[in-house]
Design an enzyme around this catalytic site. Structure first.
Site, PDB file in Angstrom:
ATOM      1  CG  ASP A  29      -0.485  -5.236  14.031  1.00 41.90           C
ATOM      2  OD1 ASP A  29      -1.267  -4.856  13.144  1.00 41.90           O
ATOM      3  OD2 ASP A  29       0.058  -4.442  14.845  1.00 41.90           O
ATOM      4  N   GLY A  92     -10.472   3.989  10.303  1.00 42.33           N
ATOM      5  CA  GLY A  92      -9.372   3.660  11.202  1.00 42.33           C
ATOM      6  C   GLY A  92      -8.131   3.154  10.489  1.00 42.33           C
ATOM      7  CD  GLN A  93      -6.379   1.995   4.651  1.00 42.80           C
ATOM      8  OE1 GLN A  93      -7.424   2.429   4.176  1.00 42.80           O
ATOM      9  NE2 GLN A  93      -5.470   1.367   3.924  1.00 42.80           N
ATOM     10  CG  HIS A  99      -3.667  -3.745   6.352  1.00 39.31           C
ATOM     11  ND1 HIS A  99      -3.487  -2.488   5.796  1.00 39.31           N
ATOM     12  CD2 HIS A  99      -4.134  -3.533   7.597  1.00 39.31           C
ATOM     13  CE1 HIS A  99      -3.822  -1.560   6.690  1.00 39.31           C
ATOM     14  NE2 HIS A  99      -4.233  -2.173   7.791  1.00 39.31           N
ATOM     15  CG  LEU A 100      -7.714  -9.487   4.668  1.00 39.99           C
ATOM     16  CD1 LEU A 100      -8.188 -10.940   4.621  1.00 39.99           C
ATOM     17  CD2 LEU A 100      -8.863  -8.555   4.430  1.00 39.99           C
TER      18      LEU A 100
HETATM   19  P1  5GP Z   1      -4.636  -0.092  10.101  1.00 38.82           P
HETATM   20  O1  5GP Z   1      -4.783   0.828  11.266  1.00 38.82           O
HETATM   21  O2  5GP Z   1      -4.110   0.641   8.888  1.00 38.82           O
HETATM   22  O3  5GP Z   1      -5.840  -0.931   9.798  1.00 38.82           O
HETATM   23  O4  5GP Z   1      -3.550  -1.162  10.536  1.00 38.82           O
HETATM   24  C1  5GP Z   1      -2.191  -0.964  10.419  1.00 38.82           C
HETATM   25  C2  5GP Z   1      -1.526  -1.969  11.327  1.00 38.82           C
HETATM   26  O5  5GP Z   1      -0.183  -2.075  10.941  1.00 38.82           O
HETATM   27  C3  5GP Z   1      -1.549  -1.579  12.807  1.00 38.82           C
HETATM   28  O6  5GP Z   1      -2.200  -2.603  13.547  1.00 38.82           O
HETATM   29  C4  5GP Z   1      -0.069  -1.448  13.160  1.00 38.82           C
HETATM   30  O7  5GP Z   1       0.222  -1.951  14.442  1.00 38.82           O
HETATM   31  C5  5GP Z   1       0.617  -2.263  12.081  1.00 38.82           C
HETATM   32  N1  5GP Z   1       1.926  -1.790  11.702  1.00 38.82           N
HETATM   33  C6  5GP Z   1       2.286  -0.507  11.389  1.00 38.82           C
HETATM   34  N2  5GP Z   1       3.576  -0.462  11.031  1.00 38.82           N
HETATM   35  C7  5GP Z   1       4.040  -1.731  11.109  1.00 38.82           C
HETATM   36  C8  5GP Z   1       5.328  -2.316  10.864  1.00 38.82           C
HETATM   37  O8  5GP Z   1       6.293  -1.660  10.489  1.00 38.82           O
HETATM   38  N3  5GP Z   1       5.426  -3.663  11.058  1.00 38.82           N
HETATM   39  C9  5GP Z   1       4.372  -4.426  11.445  1.00 38.82           C
HETATM   40  N4  5GP Z   1       4.590  -5.745  11.613  1.00 38.82           N
HETATM   41  N5  5GP Z   1       3.162  -3.909  11.691  1.00 38.82           N
HETATM   42  C10 5GP Z   1       3.000  -2.580  11.535  1.00 38.82           C
END
Ligand code: 5GP
Ligand code: ZN
Length: 113
Positions: A29, A92-93, A99-100
């Site tokens: 992440d 919170g997505q 993704h997990l």
């Molecule tokens: P969500 O909030 O959708 O469950 O999680 C998305 C995750 O993706 C967040 O923890 C954020 O830090 C990560 N993330 C967003 N953009 C990128 C990226 O370009 N590269 C990586 N490695 N992680 C990302």
């Protein structure tokens, strides 16, 4: 379609993959919330868990299998870890590609925020 995780899975972003097989890839992440914070995603685009049709649900098993393997490799088992799937805005997505989150290396608390 403009999806950052699809681009990462295709190798277009220069993001190092820490796991890959035919259907699944994983990478660190960008903003880690724990010493280990890995995102495990299907290569195929599903906007969220709700968007996986019943006939494709075996992908969730494949994501879980990858998480098991990564947890062993990172030695966050048997100490323990957390697997998180955020779905939708109240879930919170923020990235609309299933993704997990595999989080470990520190004591987790409950309830989550
Ligand atoms: P969500 O909030 O959708 O469950 O999680 C998305 C995750 O993706 C967040 O923890 C954020 O830090 C990560 N993330 C967003 N953009 C990128 C990226 O370009 N590269 C990586 N490695 N992680 C990302
Ligand atoms: Zn995508």
């Amino acid at each position: 379609m403009d999806c950052i995780f699809c681009a990462i899975a295709r190798g277009e972003m220069g993001t190092q993959l820490v796991f890959e097989n035919e259907h699944v890839v994983a990478f660190e992440d960008l903003h880690p919330q724990a010493p280990t914070h890995i995102l495990v995603i299907p290569r195929r685009h599903y906007a969220s868990l709700q968007d996986v049709p019943p006939e494709d649900l075996s992908i969730v098993q494949e994501l879980a299998a990858a998480a098991q393997e990564l947890a062993r490799e990172r030695r966050i088992w048997p100490s323990g870890y957390r697997l998180v799937v955020n779905a939708g805005s109240e879930g919170g997505q923020t990235v609309s590609h299933l993704h997990l989150h595999l989080l470990g290396g520190r004591q987790m608390v409950w309830p989550p925020g």
